[in-house]
Design an enzyme around this catalytic site. Structure first.
Site, short mmCIF file in Angstrom:
data_model
loop_
_atom_site.label_atom_id
_atom_site.label_comp_id
_atom_site.label_asym_id
_atom_site.label_seq_id
_atom_site.Cartn_x
_atom_site.Cartn_y
_atom_site.Cartn_z
N GLY A 15 0.83 -1.21 0.00
CA GLY A 15 0.00 0.00 0.00
C GLY A 15 0.86 1.25 0.00
N LYS A 267 -1.77 -17.49 -6.94
CA LYS A 267 -0.32 -17.77 -6.87
C LYS A 267 0.17 -17.79 -5.42
CE LYS A 267 1.17 -13.60 -5.68
NZ LYS A 267 1.98 -13.26 -4.51
P1 NAD Z 1 0.95 -5.85 4.70
O1 NAD Z 1 1.17 -7.31 4.55
O2 NAD Z 1 2.14 -4.99 4.85
O3 NAD Z 1 -0.04 -5.69 5.95
C1 NAD Z 1 0.03 -4.66 6.85
C2 NAD Z 1 -1.14 -3.72 6.68
O4 NAD Z 1 -2.31 -4.25 7.32
C3 NAD Z 1 -0.86 -2.39 7.36
O5 NAD Z 1 -1.26 -1.32 6.54
C4 NAD Z 1 -1.72 -2.45 8.60
O6 NAD Z 1 -2.13 -1.19 9.03
C5 NAD Z 1 -2.90 -3.23 8.08
N1 NAD Z 1 -3.72 -3.75 9.16
C6 NAD Z 1 -3.35 -4.51 10.21
N2 NAD Z 1 -4.41 -4.76 11.01
C7 NAD Z 1 -5.46 -4.14 10.42
C8 NAD Z 1 -6.84 -4.04 10.75
N3 NAD Z 1 -7.35 -4.64 11.81
N4 NAD Z 1 -7.65 -3.34 9.92
C9 NAD Z 1 -7.16 -2.75 8.82
N5 NAD Z 1 -5.86 -2.81 8.46
C10 NAD Z 1 -5.03 -3.50 9.25
O7 NAD Z 1 0.05 -5.32 3.48
P2 NAD Z 1 0.51 -5.11 1.96
O8 NAD Z 1 1.82 -5.75 1.69
O9 NAD Z 1 0.34 -3.67 1.65
O10 NAD Z 1 -0.57 -5.99 1.16
C11 NAD Z 1 -1.79 -5.49 0.68
C12 NAD Z 1 -2.23 -6.36 -0.48
O11 NAD Z 1 -1.27 -6.23 -1.54
C13 NAD Z 1 -2.29 -7.87 -0.17
O12 NAD Z 1 -3.43 -8.43 -0.78
C14 NAD Z 1 -1.03 -8.43 -0.81
O13 NAD Z 1 -1.17 -9.77 -1.25
C15 NAD Z 1 -0.85 -7.51 -1.99
N6 NAD Z 1 0.52 -7.40 -2.48
C16 NAD Z 1 1.58 -7.31 -1.63
C17 NAD Z 1 2.87 -7.18 -2.15
C18 NAD Z 1 4.09 -7.08 -1.28
O14 NAD Z 1 5.20 -7.33 -1.76
N7 NAD Z 1 3.95 -6.69 -0.03
C19 NAD Z 1 3.06 -7.11 -3.54
C20 NAD Z 1 1.95 -7.18 -4.36
C21 NAD Z 1 0.69 -7.33 -3.82
P1 13P Z 2 4.00 -12.20 -0.96
O1 13P Z 2 2.75 -11.64 -0.35
O2 13P Z 2 4.10 -13.69 -0.86
O3 13P Z 2 5.24 -11.50 -0.48
O4 13P Z 2 3.94 -11.89 -2.52
C1 13P Z 2 4.20 -10.62 -2.96
C2 13P Z 2 3.67 -10.48 -4.33
O5 13P Z 2 2.48 -10.53 -4.53
C3 13P Z 2 4.66 -10.33 -5.41
O6 13P Z 2 4.05 -10.07 -6.65
#
Ligand code: NAD
Ligand code: 13P
Length: 413
Positions: A15, A267
């Site tokens: 995010g 995935k």
């Molecule tokens: P994250 O795994 O870093 O999770 C932490 C987030 O969850 C924080 O913003 C935290 O404030 C929030 N959180 C915790 N408790 C909460 C609650 N009770 N209510 C609301 N929010 C709460 O999150 P991310 O990596 O930003 O992942 C978001 C989406 O993006 C996921 O679906 C993930 O699969 C996807 N994604 C992640 C990555 C990556 O590399 N991190 C890459 C691509 C896609």
């Molecule tokens: P993970 O949530 O397993 O780190 O995957 C990140 C992702 O979606 C990479 O494209």
């Protein structure tokens, strides 16, 4: 003419990274977007770590509100440490305040929190707003299996597309090159807003033989959508691309919202399987085997349950498909935690808690959600890898059983 205001709903690892990308672009394309990007932060208290370059700041003495730290020092110390954020990213603890007046809402939260976030946004957003879901997961309920793009659209009465790709957030935050796929198929009633049809020849890295006809995907979202007023710049593929594309983050625009959403969700289950076999020390061939079956099951899932819209090419030719599978099975959090869980003989939830500093795995809950959906359909045997991952998480099988559990799939042809 008016400009689009953009809000990011979510401020985790991905995010915050996407807020950085977008804020760079809103500044650059001031003719289309207002520069300031509001990012909703689920408020918590956090202490600046001792090894931070901000450790001498007066805010480093004790715990501070995360929003205050982000807005004062322009770094998300908890979820994206070490990365300087553009000053036009504004952290906001009140979700309705963050979304106020926004015509573009970017949903980027761990999937377990999105239902509550939508509840808190209901009736508080611009009625003609458009959304993009960056969430990797599916929503399974008694009614079936739904894409987050669709469920967000339904809950908020807006059109919502999807962004997904081979996108490990930390690499993009460091501006290392990657590609992504944005699926956006806005309503035809936006007559000043036509979606260019034809092949998505959008990236300099396109190869002619990979160009295909990008037919618009029918979605069930469109009946309730309000047209975008004509004083706003149109939100067709070209302008949407400007919101995300960076020299280090190449965007390909498509219309297959279901394919893009499913690739990213499924995935994560495959990445757990890759972590399990790697944790056993079984090597690259074993990992490649689960990846092969995983992509096959992902396509099968899409073609079986979202038959009217999913295109196989989205899985095979776009970043959100096989490329995401590869990167996630190499260095993603699901892969890494599953591997450690096997190596240390500990539950994956314990590893997640210890290793991720509040970040959330999506693969474990998705494996349960997909399994419960498949059981309802009586089809769990048609998806042996997805079923095997569930069964290992449930302690009904061991990672060593994977070859046997995949036997019907590997012996199939
Ligand atoms: P994250 O795994 O870093 O999770 C932490 C987030 O969850 C924080 O913003 C935290 O404030 C929030 N959180 C915790 N408790 C909460 C609650 N009770 N209510 C609301 N929010 C709460 O999150 P991310 O990596 O930003 O992942 C978001 C989406 O993006 C996921 O679906 C993930 O699969 C996807 N994604 C992640 C990555 C990556 O590399 N991190 C890459 C691509 C896609
Ligand atoms: P993970 O949530 O397993 O780190 O995957 C990140 C992702 O979606 C990479 O494209």
């Amino acid at each position: 003419s008016r400009k689009h205001k953009v809000a990011v709903i979510g401020s985790g690892n991905w995010g915050t990274t996407i807020a950085k990308v977008i804020a760079e672009n809103t500044k650059e394309h001031g003719d289309i977007f207002e520069p300031e990007v509001h990012m909703w932060v689920f408020e918590e208290e956090y202490s600046i770590p001792k090894d931070s370059k901000h450790a001498s700041s007066e805010l480093a003495s004790g715990k501070q509100k995360l929003t205050h730290l982000i807005n004062s020092l322009h770094e998300n110390f908890k979820y994206l440490p070490g990365i300087a954020l553009p000053h036009n990213v504004v952290a906001t603890p009140d979700i309705a305040e963050a979304a106020k007046g926004a015509t573009i809402l970017i949903f980027n939260l761990p999937h377990q929190f999105i239902a509550r976030a939508c509840q808190n946004l209901q009736g508080k957003i611009v009625p003609y707003a458009r959304g993009i879901s960056c969430i990797k997961g599916v929503e399974v309920s008694d009614e079936g299996c739904e894409l987050f793009s669709d469920s967000i659209g339904q809950k908020l009465g807006i059109y919502c597309g999807a962004l997904s790709g081979a996108n490990i957030a930390n690499e993009i935050a460091l501006e290392k090159f990657s590609e992504t796929t944005v699926a956006y198929d806005p309503p035809a009633m936006d007559s000043q807003n036509p979606t260019p049809q034809g092949s998505p020849k959008s990236s300099s890295t396109d190869l002619p033989k990979l160009v295909f006809e990008d037919k618009p995907a029918p979605t069930k979202q469109k009946s309730h959508i309000q047209p975008l007023p004509s004083e706003f710049p149109p939100l067709h593929h070209k302008n949407m691309k400007k919101l995300f594309h960076r020299p280090y983050f190449h965007v390909r625009m498509v219309s297959d919202v279901a394919g893009v959403s499913l690739g990213g969700a499924l995935k994560n289950i495959v990445a757990l399987a890759a972590g399990f076999v790697d944790g056993l020390g079984w090597g690259d061939n074993a990992k490649a085997a689960v990846m092969r079956v995983g992509i096959m099951e992902s396509v099968r899932f899409g073609k079986t349950f979202f038959a009217d819209s999913v295109r196989t090419e989205t899985f095979t030719e776009e970043s959100c498909g096989v490329a995401d599978l590869i990167t996630s099975c190499s260095g993603g959090r699901n892969f890494r935690c599953a591997k450690m869980s096997v190596q240390e003989g500990k539950p994956i939830a314990e590893i997640e808690e210890r290793e991720l500093n509040g970040q959330k795995l999506q693969g474990t809950s998705t494996a349960y959600e997909v399994h419960s959906f498949l059981v309802k359909q009586g089809m769990e045997r048609d998806f042996p890898l997805f079923t095997a991952v569930w069964s290992i998480l449930e302690d009904k099988n061991r990672p060593e059983d994977i070859p046997h559990l995949l036997e019907p799939a590997t012996a199939e042809k």
